[in-house]
Write an enzyme that holds these catalytic residues in place. Sequence first.
Site, PDB file in Angstrom:
ATOM      1  N   ALA A  78       0.844  -1.194   0.000  1.00  0.00           N
ATOM      2  CA  ALA A  78       0.000   0.000   0.000  1.00  0.00           C
ATOM      3  C   ALA A  78       0.879   1.243   0.000  1.00  0.00           C
ATOM      4  CB  ALA A  78      -0.925   0.011   1.218  1.00  0.00           C
ATOM      5  N   ASP A  79       0.366   2.304  -0.602  1.00  0.00           N
ATOM      6  CA  ASP A  79       1.066   3.576  -0.579  1.00  0.00           C
ATOM      7  C   ASP A  79       0.046   4.696  -0.715  1.00  0.00           C
ATOM      8  OD1 ASP A  79       3.999   4.619  -0.628  1.00  0.00           O
ATOM      9  OD2 ASP A  79       2.940   5.880  -2.058  1.00  0.00           O
ATOM     10  N   GLN A  80       0.456   5.870  -0.285  1.00  0.00           N
ATOM     11  CA  GLN A  80      -0.440   7.018  -0.321  1.00  0.00           C
ATOM     12  C   GLN A  80       0.334   8.249  -0.774  1.00  0.00           C
ATOM     13  OE1 GLN A  80      -1.924   8.802   3.457  1.00  0.00           O
ATOM     14  NE2 GLN A  80      -3.935   8.194   2.714  1.00  0.00           N
ATOM     15  N   ALA A 115      -3.382   3.756  -2.571  1.00  0.00           N
ATOM     16  CA  ALA A 115      -3.301   2.612  -3.482  1.00  0.00           C
ATOM     17  C   ALA A 115      -3.041   1.332  -2.700  1.00  0.00           C
ATOM     18  CB  ALA A 115      -2.186   2.831  -4.500  1.00  0.00           C
TER      19      ALA A 115
END
Length: 202
Positions: A78-80, A115
């Site tokens: 996950a990433d933001q 994401a």
Amino acid sequence: MSLWRGTSPLILASQSSARKMLLANAGLEFKAMTADIDERAIQAGSKLSNPRDVALLLAREKANAVSAQHSGSYVIGADQTLALGNRLFNKPAGRAQALAQLRDLAGNRHELNSAVAVAHDGKIVFEDVSVARMTMREMSEAELSAYLDAAGDAVTTSVGAYQLEGLGIHLFERIDGDHFTVLGLPLLPLLAFLRREQLVAV
């Protein structure tokens, strides 16, 4: 009781306390591992500038990096990213940078692009990006300083210098988007994927 039904352990390629909390609260037993990647180098090498694309690229890279070492497991990356118009923000290096970022964000609406990507045996089998639109209230220098004093070093651990689940809630006047997106993990689409794969009991 865990709702996980996979034959191998579920792995979260992150040590984010918020993401771990979300998965645990959803009744999923999992292992949390750090993805050993250089995020800024990957971002720079990709030449990508769209915040959504950057978040998705890094989520994929994290999932794939851990998946390569754990065959058979489903790995969540996950990433933001935080975007104010066309400007991308990174985690502030210290108080001075956090203050500069908050000055720019105050009184404006920015977007959080969260994401998630799931890798299985080195292949991405699911991905999704969700967006939350965050309107920060106008703030005086005194208010910004008071917030930074109260939040302390926590401001350097997240993009935008705030955690909405903590003191950061005081910075906002409006939020359009779900709670999970704000915390950095599009949980509803992720759970829908796991159900389709018959990996959860509910």
